[in-house]
Design a protein around this motif. Structure first.
Motif, PDB file in Angstrom:
ATOM      1  N   LEU B   9       6.331  -4.093   0.326  1.00 56.59           N
ATOM      2  CA  LEU B   9       5.137  -3.259  -0.316  1.00 56.59           C
ATOM      3  C   LEU B   9       5.137  -2.474  -1.630  1.00 56.59           C
ATOM      4  N   GLY B  10       5.384  -3.049  -2.599  1.00 56.49           N
ATOM      5  CA  GLY B  10       4.636  -3.314  -3.711  1.00 56.49           C
ATOM      6  C   GLY B  10       3.331  -4.143  -3.994  1.00 56.49           C
ATOM      7  N   ILE B  11       3.698  -5.467  -3.078  1.00 52.93           N
ATOM      8  CA  ILE B  11       2.339  -5.828  -3.125  1.00 52.93           C
ATOM      9  C   ILE B  11       1.499  -5.367  -2.338  1.00 52.93           C
ATOM     10  N   LEU B  12       1.973  -5.322  -1.488  1.00 47.81           N
ATOM     11  CA  LEU B  12       0.527  -4.129  -0.484  1.00 47.81           C
ATOM     12  C   LEU B  12       0.119  -3.109  -1.726  1.00 47.81           C
ATOM     13  N   ARG B  17      -4.824  -1.115  -4.168  1.00 43.74           N
ATOM     14  CA  ARG B  17      -5.534  -1.053  -5.699  1.00 43.74           C
ATOM     15  C   ARG B  17      -5.811  -1.617  -6.129  1.00 43.74           C
ATOM     16  N   ARG B  18      -6.179  -2.910  -6.068  1.00 40.97           N
ATOM     17  CA  ARG B  18      -7.310  -3.866  -6.648  1.00 40.97           C
ATOM     18  C   ARG B  18      -8.450  -3.964  -5.789  1.00 40.97           C
ATOM     19  N   MET B  19      -8.365  -4.100  -4.406  1.00 40.74           N
ATOM     20  CA  MET B  19      -9.208  -3.310  -3.944  1.00 40.74           C
ATOM     21  C   MET B  19     -10.171  -2.559  -3.859  1.00 40.74           C
ATOM     22  N   GLY B  26     -15.187  -2.513  -2.650  1.00 42.42           N
ATOM     23  CA  GLY B  26     -14.129  -2.870  -1.733  1.00 42.42           C
ATOM     24  C   GLY B  26     -14.875  -2.222  -0.140  1.00 42.42           C
ATOM     25  N   LEU B  27     -15.348  -0.801  -0.133  1.00 33.51           N
ATOM     26  CA  LEU B  27     -15.764   0.387   0.683  1.00 33.51           C
ATOM     27  C   LEU B  27     -17.005  -0.739   1.323  1.00 33.51           C
TER      28      LEU B  27
END
Lengths: 216, 303
Positions: B9-12, B17-19, B26-27
């Motif tokens: 979940l932390g990685i997600l 956040r990075r995306m 990102g969009l």
């Protein structure tokens, strides 16, 4: 703890960095590797961490033959080591706190414990008040201490430091050495490379002197 | 278990956040993927609707036998007997000209026009359901029935449905080709995004390796990123297709009302929607995996 047996290291291109080097370091010892730049100090430390492999001879760390370790096993060796790099290798895209957190994330430690451990490590090097700062805002000495905090946060039994006082003035250098001595007192095995004679003079310390790749 | 879950979940969270660190970037990526996927998905929906229409209209193939207008009741009875005796025929239904007119009035909404006619223009008819549905057998039967006395015309109702079916098959192939090409595009987009990310995160990857990160640990965020970006692209495509159908349905409703029928485009079924999302997620993951496999060791050599 660390044992070199007739180790030779030749880089591609033919440069011989280490020639027939043998020594043993017992658990809890603090040992300095001295010599001019190019004498092979960095190579010696890299062999311990498995960053380089010897061409012949054996490098044993915790009774594991580092030179023969498979690539997939290397990460687990390195988790037992704390490495302080000559060029720091700090990450400037995150805070001081997150830099120290990285090894814990890599080892997959428990989330709630992590913050406590990070603060304990920062406290040891006197950077607790700077945890939210970006490492780029730190002075050279502070960056070096941050690097130490990152190396000790997962409580390794062996600490490797490559020129930890390299670019520091004498006062800072002694501060750093005091920190290392405190780790020595709690039983951590330390292997520190330096060309700084002034650091070596205080106290009786064991010293491996390298000259053009050979132990003197 | 819970611990491992929390870690993923932390990685997600970090990946999200990075995306959206650069919101527009990102969009835009997601929009590009969404549009690329919405083309084949939209065509697929339209085809599926056409398919439904064909099935609804053709059902089982039937042959209509229209009798001559001057056919007498005795002729009809004799014909009925012969048809029922025919081995190739499963069922025969007689529709008198009066009944046919009544049905026409009810079903097409042309009651006004029909009411104004002076006499019934429709012939008596038999609706014949053959036992076999193969086009050749149907053609042979139709020819045979057309030669019967008093039969003016024998018409295979489903002939046009077969033609439309062939057209739909062509359409499906076109969708398949389009989908394959755009899937490649999606993989390429993800591949490149991840390549750039690996380049910008070189330092982090290098340091992580030096302090004991496994390859899996380093790879995971990139794979998650690719899969998530694909999933979001799939959701975007779903929204685009659904919104387009909603927009199309209103004018289509008005149009079909003019023909006194009710035809609405059915949206993507839940199963198809799920397939779309899973497929886009998988493609994103695949693009990321290919990129990581290629670039991770090239940009930062493992030691």
């Amino acid at each position: 703890m660390i044992s070199f047996n007739q180790v030779n290291k030749r880089y591609p291109g033919g440069y011989e960095a280490l020639k027939n080097v043998s020594f043993d370091i017992a658990e809890g010892e603090m040992v300095f590797v001295s010599g001019h730049s190019g004498a092979g100090k960095s190579t010696l430390l890299k062999l311990v961490a498995g960053i380089e492999r010897p061409n012949s001879g054996s490098v044993l760390v915790n009774n594991q033959n580092v030179g023969a370790l498979k690539g997939a096993a290397l990460p687990y060796l390195r988790r037992n080591l704390g490495i302080i790099f000559q060029d720091h290798k700090l990450l400037f895209d995150r805070s001081v706190f997150d830099n120290v957190l990285l090894p814990l994330q890599i080892c997959g430690f428990d989330h709630r414990e992590n913050a406590k451990r990070v603060r304990a490590a920062l406290d040891k090097v006197g950077l607790l008040k700077r945890e939210k700062a970006n490492p780029i805002a730190l002075s050279g000495g502070e960056q070096q201490r941050l690097c130490i905090a990152r190396a000790i946060v997962n409580r390794p039994s062996i600490l490797l430091a490559d020129e930890p006082t390299g670019n520091l003035d004498t006062e800072y250098a002694h501060e750093i050495m005091d920190i290392f001595r405190s780790f020595h007192q709690v039983g951590v095995t330390l292997l520190i490379s330096t060309h700084d004679e002034s650091v070596l003079q205080d106290g009786a310390v064991r010293r491996l002197a390298l000259k053009q790749g050979e132990l003197q | 278990m819970i611990h491992a879950f929390a870690r993923h979940l932390g990685i997600l969270r970090a990946v999200l956040r990075r995306m959206f660190a650069s919101r527009v970037g990102g969009l835009l990526n997601i929009l590009v993927i969404g549009i690329a996927l919405s083309l084949p998905a939209g065509m697929y929906v339209l085809l599926k609707n056409a398919q439904g229409l064909v099935e609804q209209l053709s059902g089982t193939p039937q042959i209509s036998l229209f009798l001559a207008l001057n056919a007498q009741e005795s002729d009809i009875a004799e014909l009925h007997g012969r048809l029922e005796a025919n081995e190739a025929i499963a069922n025969v239904e007689f529709i008198s000209r009066d009944r046919a007119l009544e049905q026409l009035k009810q079903s097409t909404g042309l009651a006004d026009v029909i009411g104004s006619l002076e006499k019934n223009p429709l012939p008596d008819a038999f609706i014949v359901s053959p036992k076999q549905a193969e086009p050749q057998a149907l053609d042979a039967l139709r020819d045979e029935l057309a030669r019967l006395p008093r039969v003016e015309q024998a018409q295979l109702d489903s002939a046009w449905a077969y033609k439309l079916e062939a057209l739909l098959r062509f359409g499906r192939l076109a969708v398949l080709i389009l989908a394959s090409l755009l899937s490649l595009a999606l993989i390429a987009v993800t591949f490149n995004t991840i390549r750039l990310q690996i380049l910008t995160q070189r330092d982090e990857i290098e340091v992580s390796r030096l302090i004991g990160a496994t390859d899996g640990f380093i790879r995971r965020p990139f794979l998650y990123f690719g899969a998530l970006q694909g999933l979001f692209g799939g959701i975007a495509a779903w929204l685009i297709v659904s919104a387009s159908l909603l927009l199309l349905n209103r004018p289509l409703g008005e149009l079909s009302q003019l023909y006194a029928s009710q035809f609405v485009l059915q949206p993507l079924s839940p199963g198809d929607s799920l397939s779309l999302l899973l497929f886009s997620l998988y493609l994103g993951w695949l693009g990321a995996w290919l990129s990581v496999a290629r670039h991770l060791s090239r940009i930062i050599p493992a030691n």
